[in-house]
Write a protein that holds these residues in place. Structure first.
Motif: not given
Length: 632
Positions: A395-411
Motif C-alpha cells: 500500500v501507499t503512505r497516506g492513501e486511504a485503503t479499505d481492506i475487505v476481509v472475506h472469511n471463506r474458512s470454516r471458523e
C-alpha cells in the motif's frame, strides 16, 4: 509447590551467580501460606525515619489468585512487608538517589534457603547477594545509587542454577528517582509460575502486577496525554512487549542490576520491545487517537485461553466474541478517551483491496492450512487456492485503503494490523477494538469485515490472526504488509521480504517447533541480486515464540549491511550505520537493512531459532534455513 519441568516452548532459565553470604538468627515460628494481594506498584514500601528508608521484608508461602478473587489459586513464594499481606509482585521500593536504606529480610520458609539479589547500591555487583537460611534474617544498610529502574528478587532453594521449574514471583521493582524527581509514570512487573502437569498440559499463572487478563488493571487516558511506563521482567525468559496502534520511544534500558538513560540522539521508536530475563525498560508514548488498545506479550502461549490457571479443555473459548474469554495472561487493556471537540474521521476516497481467508488441507506439520489470499484483478481467487505465507500486501503512505476481509474458512477469525497506526475499530481485536460502544465482531465464516487503513509512514509491517491464535497462526494465518512512499513502486528484484513463522504447532510440551521462512523449511530457491545496486532486506518474525537470527555471509565471513528501520519506523541517524550482517528478530519485530554487493559472487542468507547453549534440550540441534544469494 514441588519442582517440575519448565515449558520448553518458551525462553528458558538463565544461570545465576550467587556468592557472598550474610545471614543471622531469626524467629523459629513459621507462618502458613497467606493470600497474596496484587501490587499495582503505586505505593512504595517501607517508612522514612529521618532521612533513611526503613524496610522490613519477609519471604514466605503465599496463595496467588491471578484471576478472579474467588477463582483458582496457586501456592508460591512471595515477598511481603512484616505485618502485612504478601504481594505479587514484591513491594515497590522507590526512593530518590542518595537516600540511605536500612533493609531487613526474614526467610519464613521452612525448607529453602533464599538468595536475595538487588538490595545494594546501584549499579549492583552480581556477587552482592544475601543468602538467608530458613527461619533466619539478614540486615543490610546501603545508599540508593544511580537513578533508573531496577529489580530485586529472591531465588528460592539451594540449587538456583539448575532449577527446572519457574517460580518467578518473589521479585519486584526498585526505582531510584533523580534528585529533581521523575515525571508521573506507571510500573508493570511481569511474573510467571509454570510447570508441567503431564507431557501435553502445562499449568501456569502469569501476571502484569499480579493480575492476568481480563482481570488486569485497565489503563484510562485521553488523546494527547504523555505516558511514561516502566516494564520490569521478573522472569527467566524474554518477553516481546507489543503496543497496539501506537509507537513508543525507548528512554531507558536496564539489566535489573544496572540502568542507563539512552542518549536522545539514539532513542528509537518501536511497537515491540524484547525485554530479556530480569531486565527493565522505560518508554514514553502519547495516544493521538481514541479507542480501546492493548499492550501484551507477543509470545502466543502467554496470551491465549490455555494459560488460565484453570485451563481445563472445556474452559477454552478460542472463538469467543468476548475478549475476556478468547485472551488471557499477559495482556493490559488501554482505553483512550477522545479530546473534546476533535474529529478523528479520515478523509479521501479509499482504495479497495479484497483479502480472502482460505482454509486448506494439511501442509508439512500443519494439520490444516490458513492463508490470506489477495484478489488480483476482477476475479476472486479460487476457494481452494492457498499461499504460504499469505499474500504480501503493498500500500501507499497516506492513501486511504479499505481492506475487505472475506472469511471463506470454516471458523471465525480476526485480523490484527500489527505496527499500524490506525483507528481502534480496525485494529482487529475481537470484542475489544471499538467504535463508540460497538465492539469489533469476529469475522464469521461466509462473512466479511472492512479494515479502514490510512498509513502515516512507509515501512515494513505485518498482519496476522488475533483469534484462536495458537492454531491459526501456526497454520499460516500471517503475512507481510509493505508501505511505500507516494510514487514508489515495489520492485521485487531489489526489495526482498523474509517472513519467519512456524510450521504447525508441536504436539505436547516436549515437541520441536519447526521454522519456516517464506513458507520454506530448510531452503528457498536461489535469489539473484544486481551488483552495485542497493537492495532492501525486510525481516519479520511472526512465529508463536522464539527469536530468529538472520545472517548474510560470503563463504564463512559475515558481510556488512546498513540498518534502516525497526518496526516500520526509520532508525535515528546515529543508528543507520554499516554493521555486520547479523540480526536477532524477536517475535512481533521487523527490521530493514540495505545491502549493496560490490561485485559478482555468491553469498548465503541463513535463519535459525536463537537458542542459548544448553537450553531447550528437547529441541535438539537448531534447525537452519538457507538461501543462496547469487550476485551478477
Amino acid at each position: 509447590m514441588t519442582s517440575r519441568k519448565s515449558n520448553r516452548l518458551l525462553l528458558g532459565a538463565v544461570p545465576l551467580v550467587l556468592l557472598a553470604a550474610a545471614a543471622g538468627p531469626g524467629p523459629t515460628s513459621i507462618p502458613e501460606a497467606r493470600r497474596a494481594k496484587a501490587n499495582d506498584n503505586r505505593i512504595p514500601a517501607g517508612a522514612m525515619r529521618g532521612d533513611t528508608l526503613v524496610l522490613r521484608l519477609v519471604v514466605g508461602k503465599a496463595e496467588w489468585y491471578p484471576e478472579h478473587k474467588n477463582g483458582p489459586h496457586i501456592t508460591i513464594e512471595a515477598f511481603g512487608e512484616e505485618g502485612k499481606a504478601p504481594s505479587i509482585p514484591a513491594p515497590l521500593i522507590r526512593v530518590r538517589a542518595g537516600t540511605p536504606i536500612r533493609a531487613t529480610v526474614r526467610n519464613a520458609l521452612t525448607d529453602s534457603t533464599i538468595h536475595v539479589i538487588g538490595l545494594a547500591t546501584q549499579p549492583v555487583p552480581v556477587s552482592d547477594t544475601l543468602h538467608i537460611v530458613p527461619g533466619a534474617s539478614a540486615e543490610r544498610t546501603f545508599t540508593a545509587g544511580a537513578p533508573g529502574t531496577y529489580l530485586y528478587r529472591a531465588v528460592i532453594g539451594n540449587n538456583p542454577d539448575g532449577r527446572p521449574s519457574e517460580r518467578e514471583t518473589a521479585n519486584g521493582a526498585f526505582v531510584v528517582d533523580p534528585e529533581g524527581g521523575s515525571p508521573p509514570d506507571r510500573i508493570f512487573v511481569v511474573n510467571v509460575i509454570a510447570y508441567d502437569l503431564d507431557s501435553v498440559h502445562l499449568r501456569q499463572a502469569l501476571g502484569f502486577n499480579g493480575r492476568s487478563w481480563p482481570y488486569t488493571e485497565r489503563q484510562p487516558m485521553t488523546v494527547g496525554d504523555t505516558v511514561h511506563w516502566r516494564i520490569v521482567n521478573g522472569t527467566t525468559r524474554g518477553h516481546p512487549i507489543h503496543l497496539h496502534g501506537f509507537y513508543f520511544r525507548m528512554d531507558q534500558a536496564g539489566t535489573g542490576l544496572a540502568s542507563r538513560v539512552i542518549p536522545e540522539a539514539q532513542r528509537r521508536l518501536s511497537v515491540t520491545e524484547q525485554v530479556p530475563p530480569w531486565q527493565t525498560r522505560m518508554f514514553t508514548w502519547a495516544p493521538d487517537r481514541p479507542g480501546n488498545w492493548l499492550l501484551h506479550c507477543h509470545l502466543t502461549f502467554h496470551v491465549t485461553p490455555e494459560v488460565r490457571l484453570d485451563n481445563a479443555e472445556e474452559s477454552h473459548e478460542d472463538h469467543s466474541p468476548d475478549a475476556g474469554r478468547h485472551m488471557a495472561g499477559l495482556v493490559l487493556g488501554i482505553q483512550v478517551a477522545p479530546r473534546r471537540g476533535e474529529s478523528y474521521a479520515r478523509t479521501g476516497v479509499p482504495r479497495r483491496l479484497d483479502l480472502f481467508v482460505q482454509q486448506g488441507p494439511p501442509r508439512g506439520r500443519m494439520p490444516m492450512t490458513y492463508s490470506y489470499v489477495l484478489q488480483r484483478g476482477a476475479t476472486p481467487p479460487a476457494p481452494d487456492s492457498i499461499v504460504v505465507p499469505s499474500s504480501t500486501l503493498v500500500v501507499t503512505r497516506g492513501e486511504a485503503t479499505d481492506i475487505v476481509v472475506h472469511n471463506r474458512s470454516r471458523e471465525a477469525t480476526g485480523i490484527h494490523w500489527h505496527g499500524i497506526e490506525l483507528e481502534s475499530w480496525s485494529d482487529g481485536v475481537v470484542g475489544w477494538s471499538n467504535q463508540g460502544k460497538a465492539m469489533a465482531p469476529p469475522i464469521a465464516p461466509r462473512d466479511s469485515f472492512v479494515a479502514r487503513l490510512t498509513l502515516p509512514r512507509a515501512g515494513t509491517f505485518m498482519y496476522h490472526t488475533h483469534l484462536n491464535d495458537a492454531k491459526q497462526l501456526t497454520s499460516g494465518a500471517a503475512g507481510a504488509l509493505v508501505v511505500l512512499e507516494p510514487g514508489e513502486v515495489f520492485d521485487r528484484s531489489r526489495d526482498h521480504v523474509y517472513l519467519a513463522h512456524w510450521n504447525g504447532r508441536p504436539r505436547g510440551l516436549a515437541g520441536t517447533p519447526a521454522l519456516l521462512i517464506n513458507g520454506d523449511t530448510l531452503a528457498s530457491p536461489d535469489v539473484e541480486l544486481a551488483a552495485g545496486v542497493s537492495h532492501r532486506f525486510r525481516f519479520i518474525n511472526i512465529g508463536a515464540a522464539l527469536n530468529v537470527r538472520f545472517q548474510l555471509r560470503r563463504d564463512t565471513t559475515l558481510v556488512g549491511w546498513q540498518a534502516r528501520a525497526e518496526d516500520g519506523a526509520d532508525l535515528p541517524q546515529a543508528q543507520r550505520v554499516p554493521q555486520p550482517a547479523t540480526q536477532l528478530v524477536a517475535v512481533g519485530e521487523t527490521f530493514d537493512f540495505e545491502f549493496t554487493p560490490p561485485g559478482p559472487g555468491e553469498y548465503e542468507l541463513s535463519a535459525a531459532f536463537a537458542i542459548p547453549p544448553g537450553l531447550f534440550r528437547s529441541i535438539g540441534p537448531a534447525q537452519q534455513w538457507r538461501q543462496r544469494v547469487v550476485v551478477r
